[in-house]
Design a protein around this motif. Structure first.
Motif, mmCIF file in Angstrom:
data_model
loop_
_atom_site.group_PDB
_atom_site.id
_atom_site.type_symbol
_atom_site.label_atom_id
_atom_site.label_comp_id
_atom_site.label_asym_id
_atom_site.label_seq_id
_atom_site.Cartn_x
_atom_site.Cartn_y
_atom_site.Cartn_z
ATOM 1 N N GLU A 85 -4.523 -26.374 2.951
ATOM 2 C CA GLU A 85 -5.387 -25.500 2.204
ATOM 3 C C GLU A 85 -6.687 -25.257 3.160
ATOM 4 O O GLU A 85 -7.194 -26.181 3.530
ATOM 5 N N PRO A 86 -7.196 -24.072 3.462
ATOM 6 C CA PRO A 86 -8.320 -23.760 4.351
ATOM 7 C C PRO A 86 -9.390 -24.642 3.941
ATOM 8 O O PRO A 86 -10.239 -25.206 4.849
ATOM 9 N N GLU A 87 -9.693 -24.868 2.544
ATOM 10 C CA GLU A 87 -10.649 -25.368 2.297
ATOM 11 C C GLU A 87 -10.824 -27.072 2.611
ATOM 12 O O GLU A 87 -11.828 -27.748 2.829
ATOM 13 N N GLU A 88 -9.716 -27.472 2.774
ATOM 14 C CA GLU A 88 -9.568 -28.876 3.276
ATOM 15 C C GLU A 88 -10.193 -28.855 4.705
ATOM 16 O O GLU A 88 -10.819 -30.049 4.957
ATOM 17 N N LEU A 89 -9.892 -28.022 5.632
ATOM 18 C CA LEU A 89 -10.282 -28.112 7.053
ATOM 19 C C LEU A 89 -11.909 -27.836 7.167
ATOM 20 O O LEU A 89 -12.714 -28.518 7.599
ATOM 21 N N GLY A 90 -12.299 -26.729 6.060
ATOM 22 C CA GLY A 90 -13.721 -26.513 5.793
ATOM 23 C C GLY A 90 -14.550 -27.613 5.630
ATOM 24 O O GLY A 90 -15.831 -27.652 5.764
ATOM 25 N N ALA A 91 -14.060 -28.600 4.650
ATOM 26 C CA ALA A 91 -14.894 -29.654 4.378
ATOM 27 C C ALA A 91 -15.209 -30.509 5.446
ATOM 28 O O ALA A 91 -16.277 -31.134 5.681
ATOM 29 N N LEU A 92 -14.044 -30.875 6.266
ATOM 30 C CA LEU A 92 -14.392 -31.587 7.496
ATOM 31 C C LEU A 92 -15.521 -31.081 8.530
ATOM 32 O O LEU A 92 -16.139 -31.428 9.081
ATOM 33 N N ALA A 93 -15.378 -29.496 8.564
ATOM 34 C CA ALA A 93 -16.057 -28.962 9.473
ATOM 35 C C ALA A 93 -17.648 -29.201 9.056
ATOM 36 O O ALA A 93 -18.511 -29.429 9.767
ATOM 37 N N ALA A 94 -17.709 -28.917 7.851
ATOM 38 C CA ALA A 94 -19.218 -29.215 7.218
ATOM 39 C C ALA A 94 -19.652 -30.668 7.619
ATOM 40 O O ALA A 94 -20.834 -30.712 7.930
ATOM 41 N N PHE A 95 -19.002 -31.456 7.296
ATOM 42 C CA PHE A 95 -19.327 -32.849 7.587
ATOM 43 C C PHE A 95 -19.684 -33.187 9.124
ATOM 44 O O PHE A 95 -20.657 -33.748 9.458
ATOM 45 N N LEU A 96 -18.779 -32.739 9.995
ATOM 46 C CA LEU A 96 -18.965 -32.764 11.366
ATOM 47 C C LEU A 96 -20.130 -31.848 11.883
ATOM 48 O O LEU A 96 -20.757 -32.415 12.856
ATOM 49 N N ALA A 97 -20.623 -31.039 11.064
ATOM 50 C CA ALA A 97 -21.682 -30.340 11.415
ATOM 51 C C ALA A 97 -23.032 -30.993 10.927
ATOM 52 O O ALA A 97 -24.179 -30.509 11.052
ATOM 53 N N SER A 98 -22.919 -32.017 10.363
ATOM 54 C CA SER A 98 -24.023 -32.712 9.620
ATOM 55 C C SER A 98 -24.753 -33.689 10.260
ATOM 56 O O SER A 98 -24.403 -34.076 11.229
ATOM 57 N N GLU A 99 -25.890 -34.060 9.658
ATOM 58 C CA GLU A 99 -26.588 -35.300 10.108
ATOM 59 C C GLU A 99 -25.898 -36.548 10.001
ATOM 60 O O GLU A 99 -26.227 -37.236 10.665
ATOM 61 N N LYS A 100 -25.034 -36.550 8.819
ATOM 62 C CA LYS A 100 -24.116 -37.825 8.658
ATOM 63 C C LYS A 100 -23.245 -37.988 9.782
ATOM 64 O O LYS A 100 -22.870 -39.077 10.174
ATOM 65 N N ALA A 101 -22.931 -37.069 10.432
ATOM 66 C CA ALA A 101 -21.674 -37.133 11.577
ATOM 67 C C ALA A 101 -22.227 -37.482 13.056
ATOM 68 O O ALA A 101 -21.885 -37.091 13.939
ATOM 69 N N ALA A 102 -23.790 -37.700 13.018
ATOM 70 C CA ALA A 102 -24.590 -37.830 14.380
ATOM 71 C C ALA A 102 -23.879 -38.663 15.399
ATOM 72 O O ALA A 102 -23.988 -38.505 16.663
ATOM 73 N N TYR A 103 -23.199 -39.541 14.788
ATOM 74 C CA TYR A 103 -22.450 -40.771 15.931
ATOM 75 C C TYR A 103 -21.007 -40.383 16.294
ATOM 76 O O TYR A 103 -20.390 -41.150 16.865
ATOM 77 N N ILE A 104 -20.588 -39.180 15.706
ATOM 78 C CA ILE A 104 -19.052 -38.753 15.952
ATOM 79 C C ILE A 104 -19.241 -37.522 17.074
ATOM 80 O O ILE A 104 -19.711 -36.569 16.985
ATOM 81 N N THR A 105 -18.853 -38.022 18.183
ATOM 82 C CA THR A 105 -18.519 -36.948 19.401
ATOM 83 C C THR A 105 -17.295 -37.275 20.206
ATOM 84 O O THR A 105 -17.015 -38.456 20.325
ATOM 85 N N GLY A 106 -17.082 -36.106 20.798
ATOM 86 C CA GLY A 106 -15.928 -36.192 21.772
ATOM 87 C C GLY A 106 -14.494 -36.820 21.058
ATOM 88 O O GLY A 106 -13.465 -36.932 21.599
ATOM 89 N N ALA A 107 -14.646 -36.372 19.718
ATOM 90 C CA ALA A 107 -13.236 -36.646 18.669
ATOM 91 C C ALA A 107 -12.531 -35.568 18.432
ATOM 92 O O ALA A 107 -12.852 -34.480 18.599
ATOM 93 N N SER A 108 -11.240 -35.586 18.596
ATOM 94 C CA SER A 108 -10.122 -34.556 17.974
ATOM 95 C C SER A 108 -9.646 -35.147 16.823
ATOM 96 O O SER A 108 -8.832 -36.139 16.865
#
Length: 263
Positions: free
Chosen positions: A228-251
């Protein structure tokens, strides 16, 4: 969980429908201010009204074609002028057409490269100076599981989308010191308008219902269904957040386990 997106400025490409809209809506629900864009102005206005009504978000809607350089430059400039900053960029565009390798001439290959790769290059090139000014940024590229496991009828996508991942890894290394992260999301089969149209065509040809077609599509997936699109949207919101500051270069796949490769 508080993601820290309140009053962040997000630009989500191709966001009137499908995965782009799901990303935009998830970020709006977390308090981000948004720029939506799409080629069809009527769809764009409808999406702005619906997301604004649902989330209360401050939303700018800009008609733009991701294959036109001036549209992309203008989109970023209008976002920065309207909101005063740009913190989050989601690159996204419809995939190239499917077909056999020998069906496509040079023009088709160039169009696929411009849609899948150059639109990403142009968006990032325009957005990064604003992120550097803010000393904070998130770049999220929506690609496809075909980057990891090529899909037989999608030769144009199989060949062009991996270039986005090479770009993302390079930029993650280059932009980390500026507080900017760069990541990719790889969706599997997801209930978007594009997949619904495909499913309806299969249903008509096979005599099955649309839900039966979707059930068949989900059978090879370990979780037993399409996404469902919302399942991907939730990950995008997390990757856009302060909480994901140490995640980069990931697929990161959002595919219900459909990718069989271990790495």
């Amino acid at each position: 969980m508080e993601l820290g997106l309140k009053n962040k400025i997000a630009l989500v490409a191709a966001s009137s429908k499908g995965l782009g809209r799901a990303c935009a809506e998830a970020m709006a629900a977390e308090g981000a201010k948004l720029t939506l864009c799409a080629r069809n102005e009527a769809d764009l206005v409808k999406a702005r009204e619906e997301i604004s009504r649902k989330t209360g978000a401050d939303i700018l809607a800009v008609a733009a074609d991701m294959t036109k350089p001036d549209d992309i430059t203008g989109l970023v400039e209008k976002t920065a002028d309207h909101f005063g900053a740009l913190h989050i960029l989601v690159t996204n565009a419809g995939g190239p057409p499917g077909g056999d390798f020998f069906e496509f001439d040079d023009a088709a290959w160039l169009a696929a490269f411009e849609l899948s790769m150059l639109s990403t290059v142009r968006l990032i090139r325009a957005a990064v100076p604003r992120m550097r000014a803010a000393k904070w940024g998130r770049i999220i590229n929506i690609t496809s599981l075909s980057v990891k496991e090529p899909l037989a009828p999608l030769v144009l996508s199989n060949a062009t989308r991996p270039s986005v991942h090479g770009l993302a890894k390079t930029l993650a290394n280059q932009l980390g010191k500026d507080g900017i992260t760069v990541n990719n999301i790889m969706p599997g089969y997801t209930r978007t308008d594009r997949i619904i149209a495909y499913g309806e065509a299969v249903a008509k040809q096979s005599g099955k219902s649309l839900e039966e077609v979707f059930a068949d599509m989900g059978k090879p997936v370990p979780v037993g269904r399409i996404g469902e699109p919302e399942e991907l949207g939730a990950l995008a919101a997390f990757l856009a957040s302060e909480k994901a500051a140490y995640i980069t270069g990931a697929s990161i796949p959002v595919d219900g386990g459909a990718i069989r490769a271990a790495f």
